[in-house]
Design an enzyme around this catalytic site. Structure first.
Site, PDB file in Angstrom:
ATOM      1  CB  CYS A   1      -0.941  -0.005   1.199  1.00  0.00           C
ATOM      2  SG  CYS A   1      -1.997  -1.469   1.224  1.00  0.00           S
TER       3      CYS A   1
ATOM      4  CG  HIS B   1      -6.445   0.788   1.762  1.00  0.00           C
ATOM      5  ND1 HIS B   1      -5.572   1.424   0.910  1.00  0.00           N
ATOM      6  CD2 HIS B   1      -5.675   0.178   2.711  1.00  0.00           C
ATOM      7  CE1 HIS B   1      -4.336   1.202   1.308  1.00  0.00           C
ATOM      8  NE2 HIS B   1      -4.375   0.450   2.404  1.00  0.00           N
TER       9      HIS B   1
ATOM     10  CG  HIS C   1      -1.736   4.608   5.110  1.00  0.00           C
ATOM     11  ND1 HIS C   1      -1.771   4.402   3.746  1.00  0.00           N
ATOM     12  CD2 HIS C   1      -1.784   3.365   5.670  1.00  0.00           C
ATOM     13  CE1 HIS C   1      -1.832   3.108   3.482  1.00  0.00           C
ATOM     14  NE2 HIS C   1      -1.838   2.456   4.637  1.00  0.00           N
TER      15      HIS C   1
ATOM     16  CE  LYS D   1      -5.612   4.388   2.401  1.00  0.00           C
ATOM     17  NZ  LYS D   1      -4.714   5.534   2.626  1.00  0.00           N
TER      18      LYS D   1
ATOM     19  CD  GLU E   1      -1.122   7.924   8.993  1.00  0.00           C
ATOM     20  OE1 GLU E   1      -0.760   8.708   8.094  1.00  0.00           O
ATOM     21  OE2 GLU E   1      -2.141   7.214   8.909  1.00  0.00           O
TER      22      GLU E   1
ATOM     23  CG  PHE F   1       0.105  -5.910   4.413  1.00  0.00           C
ATOM     24  CD1 PHE F   1      -0.331  -5.111   5.443  1.00  0.00           C
ATOM     25  CD2 PHE F   1      -0.763  -6.873   3.915  1.00  0.00           C
ATOM     26  CE1 PHE F   1      -1.603  -5.240   5.981  1.00  0.00           C
ATOM     27  CE2 PHE F   1      -2.045  -7.025   4.438  1.00  0.00           C
ATOM     28  CZ  PHE F   1      -2.461  -6.203   5.469  1.00  0.00           C
TER      29      PHE F   1
END
Length: 422
Positions: free
Chosen positions: A172, A349, A312, A344, A323, A409
């Site tokens: 991502c 996402h 994010h 988002k 975050e 990830f």
């Protein structure tokens, strides 16, 4: 200071708009693009999650791609080509490719595009075809359609980009890392112009089932528009999205020479690795904070200049606090003065395309001096001490900086820092 790199073109094909302009307008209004999936395969496979953010416009209705091209591209490639052509046109280039444009040498044009998964629809559909109908029915274009660099290659071929065609695959964080590569291509002297961004089309029963099995997806099937809820105490996972976004980057010298309109400056980028866990964020946020710090240093930016972050913020119980911690570590007490948007909440996402879409919105935020909305924040998590924008808000005048953050990830962290221009 290194030579300036500026943004001259924007394109987007997203769950809340078929263009960058439409996407941005709906982000400011707080429009959700999340809906129930009604395909037969939902009941066929008895999927536990069947909500997602599909593109708002059908590919067939887009003026930026032909019917013939759609047959030769995976959906992820289709989205990429559409967004790149939008950005190219928006940048004001006079022809369809660099070879015919008087103001551009094709050997000075590059492509840097990201994706998290690539042509998953082509791969899995071809496997079904092989099992059910045999090898003679496999399409000759299967490999070019499924390979992760297929979208980059399609854009490079379309625009006759001969300086480089690079693909970033970092989950991502992919498309924000593609901006990092693009910035380096220009600052190193390799290219004058780079088409950069990211694409993803992974709303497929296998990927939906896999993410659901990980307990990563929201299960609010009965309330799709309110399912993606970053920073809310009742968040229960992210919502899958799809689409693409593209930016045209140029050296300031090249942009000025051709009289291009400039949206903003890409002042700096940062990348780092957590080396902590294959899927989980480092709860201390140290790797993410280092990527923010690196982006600020690369752009010679004082943290006090940062007024806005397009975060994010996936709406996961673990990711959102990590975050927030990283922002606090990197920006210190100034974090309290930063308007944070979590778009988002509207788009879902987009995995490898998320960073590019959010970069487009960050650029538009600077241009319009407006931080877009974060919807569905009804009961803010007390452990997340951020100034979250729940309704579109004005940003200050003067020279300001906004960040777009992406984490993936594998521990991938990437950040882009944009500076306003007069």
């Amino acid at each position: 200071m290194s030579q300036k790199v500026v943004v001259t073109g924007l394109g987007a094909f997203s769950p809340i708009g078929g263009t960058a302009t439409e996407t941005w307008e709906n982000a400011v209004k707080g429009v959700s693009g999340i809906k129930a999936i009604t395909d037969d395969w939902v009941s066929q496979y008895d999927l536990p999650v069947y909500i997602a953010g599909r593109v708002a416009q059908s590919v067939e209705d887009s003026e930026f791609i032909s019917k013939v091209e759609t047959k030769r591209l995976d959906p992820s490639g289709q989205f990429a080509v559409i967004s790149a052509r939008q950005a190219w046109q928006d940048a004001g280039f006079s022809a369809g490719d660099a070879e015919e444009a008087d103001e551009l040498d094709p050997e000075r044009l590059a492509v840097s595009f990201g994706t998290g998964i690539g042509g998953v629809w082509t791969l899995l559909d071809s496997w079904d075809t092989l099992r059910e109908r045999g090898p003679r029915r496999i399409l000759p274009m299967t490999v070019p359609m499924l390979m992760p660099n297929g979208s980059t290659a399609a854009i490079a071929l379309n625009h006759k980009a001969r300086a480089a065609a690079q693909t970033v695959v970092s989950a991502c964080a992919s498309s924000t890392e593609s901006l990092h590569v693009a910035l380096d291509l220009i600052r190193s002297g390799k290219a004058d112009v780079v088409i950069t961004g990211g694409t993803e089309s992974a709303i497929h029963p296998m990927t939906m089932a896999s993410f659901a099995k990980m307990q990563a997806l929201s299960k609010r099937n009965d309330d799709p528009e309110r399912a993606s809820r970053p920073y809310d105490v009742d968040r229960d996972g992210f919502v899958m999205g799809e689409g693409a976004a593209a930016l045209v980057l140029e050296s300031e010298e090249h942009a000025k020479a051709r009289g291009a309109r400039v949206y903003a400056e890409l002042a700096g980028t940062g990348v780092s690795s957590d080396a902590y866990h294959i899927t989980a964020n480092d709860p201390e946020g140290s790797g993410a904070a280092r990527s923010i710090d690196e982006a600020l240093k690369a752009g010679e930016i004082d943290p006090s200049s940062v007024v806005h972050v397009n975060a994010h913020a996936t709406s996961t119980p673990v990711g959102d606090p990590a975050e927030a911690t990283a922002l606090k570590v990197a920006l210190g007490s100034h974090t309290d003065q930063v308007a944070v948007s979590a778009t988002k909440s509207m788009t879902g996402h987009l995995l490898g395309a998320a960073g590019a879409l959010e970069a487009v919105m960050t650029v538009m935020a600077l241009k319009d001096r407006t931080a877009p909305a974060t919807i569905n924040l009804e009961n803010k998590d007390p452990d997340i001490d951020l100034d979250v924008v729940t309704e579109a808000r004005d940003l200050p005048s003067g020279e300001i900086v906004a960040l777009s953050t992406s984490f993936g990830f594998g521990g991938h962290n990437s950040v882009a820092a944009f500076r306003s221009v007069d």
